[in-house]
Motif scaffolding. Sequence first.
Motif, short mmCIF file in Angstrom:
data_model
loop_
_atom_site.label_atom_id
_atom_site.label_comp_id
_atom_site.label_asym_id
_atom_site.label_seq_id
_atom_site.Cartn_x
_atom_site.Cartn_y
_atom_site.Cartn_z
N GLY B 98 2.19 -30.29 18.08
CA GLY B 98 1.06 -29.42 17.07
C GLY B 98 0.52 -30.15 16.17
O GLY B 98 0.21 -31.39 15.67
N LEU B 99 0.41 -28.87 15.20
CA LEU B 99 0.04 -29.72 13.98
C LEU B 99 0.31 -29.92 12.95
O LEU B 99 1.13 -28.36 13.03
CB LEU B 99 -2.06 -29.34 13.45
N THR B 100 0.69 -30.49 11.88
CA THR B 100 1.74 -30.69 10.64
C THR B 100 1.25 -30.41 8.93
O THR B 100 -0.03 -31.37 8.96
CB THR B 100 2.48 -32.03 11.39
N PHE B 101 1.47 -29.63 8.90
CA PHE B 101 0.60 -28.68 8.11
C PHE B 101 1.59 -28.95 6.44
O PHE B 101 2.46 -28.65 7.03
CB PHE B 101 -0.05 -27.10 8.17
N GLY B 102 0.69 -29.26 5.52
CA GLY B 102 1.62 -29.48 4.75
C GLY B 102 1.58 -28.00 3.77
O GLY B 102 1.24 -27.38 3.94
N LYS B 103 1.48 -28.17 2.51
CA LYS B 103 0.94 -27.05 1.57
C LYS B 103 -0.77 -27.06 1.59
O LYS B 103 -0.83 -26.25 0.57
CB LYS B 103 1.95 -27.46 -0.18
N GLY B 104 -0.89 -28.09 1.19
CA GLY B 104 -2.26 -28.27 0.98
C GLY B 104 -2.71 -28.42 -0.31
O GLY B 104 -1.70 -28.71 -1.07
N THR B 105 -3.96 -28.48 -0.87
CA THR B 105 -4.40 -27.87 -2.10
C THR B 105 -5.28 -26.83 -2.49
O THR B 105 -6.37 -26.87 -1.75
CB THR B 105 -5.68 -28.72 -2.00
N HIS B 106 -4.78 -26.03 -3.29
CA HIS B 106 -5.45 -24.81 -3.53
C HIS B 106 -6.87 -24.74 -4.52
O HIS B 106 -6.48 -25.46 -5.50
CB HIS B 106 -4.47 -24.23 -3.99
N LEU B 107 -7.48 -24.35 -3.82
CA LEU B 107 -9.02 -24.94 -5.04
C LEU B 107 -9.49 -23.74 -5.48
O LEU B 107 -9.53 -22.89 -4.73
CB LEU B 107 -9.65 -25.85 -4.41
N ILE B 108 -9.91 -23.69 -6.15
CA ILE B 108 -10.08 -22.38 -7.10
C ILE B 108 -11.43 -22.57 -7.86
O ILE B 108 -11.89 -23.66 -8.76
CB ILE B 108 -9.69 -21.78 -8.42
N ILE B 109 -12.81 -22.08 -7.14
CA ILE B 109 -13.99 -22.71 -8.60
C ILE B 109 -13.90 -21.61 -8.85
O ILE B 109 -14.06 -20.16 -9.16
CB ILE B 109 -14.92 -22.08 -7.11
#
Lengths: 116, 111
Positions: B98-109
């Motif tokens: 499968g794909l291993t996702f982390g927590k990601g980056t929450h980008l706020i514009i």
Amino acid sequence: DTGVSQDPRHKITKRGQNVTFRCDPISEHNRLYWYRQTLGQGPEFLTYFQNEAQLEKSRLLSDRFSAERPKGSFSTLEIQRTEQGDSAMYLCASSWDRDRVRETQYFGPGTRLLVL
Amino acid sequence: LAKTTQPISMDSYEGQEVNITCSHNNIATNDYITWYQQFPSQGPRFIIQGYKTKVTNEVASLFIPADRKSSTLSLPRVSLSDTAVYYCLVGSGGGADGLTFGKGTHLIIQP
């Protein structure tokens, strides 16, 4: 729209009930994946089909979970005797393995499950 | 699978260029680098994928140095609608893992 579709989009159930979700992949895709996503986390892999064969199951997939993909087309994910900890977004993705090294998965909108 | 490290969150303003860097020190020879974007209550959407140097599409650019231990997703002239979580993944793309996702980056514009 020829993308991945999932049904239902939302499901509220009581603890102990069984629920079933459906995923329709992109028609020419032979691989289908199920993921689970909880709030603030990235999706977590649950299981994977190559055509109709279920080739891998994550340890996250307890015995209460079962997935099928009859005839290698749509897939269903069933959760038996739901628990509150099953509350999450269940995501389906599909892909085509003609170029395995650069496989790209296309995700559906997800089914959000709330177990009361 | 190689682990990735990326900032938990970033802020920027409309019209700016945004660069999100991802570290993947243990990337394997066969691994590709892929970025996904996810809006609330939607599934992740593929943005861009690369192996080395630079890749550009209509949405973003991906810069990968020679040692491939990091990568930078560049979003030109962002708008409010680019507010989302961005995930950096490394691997062969799927299959049995499968794909291993982390927590990601929450980008706020912001406007």
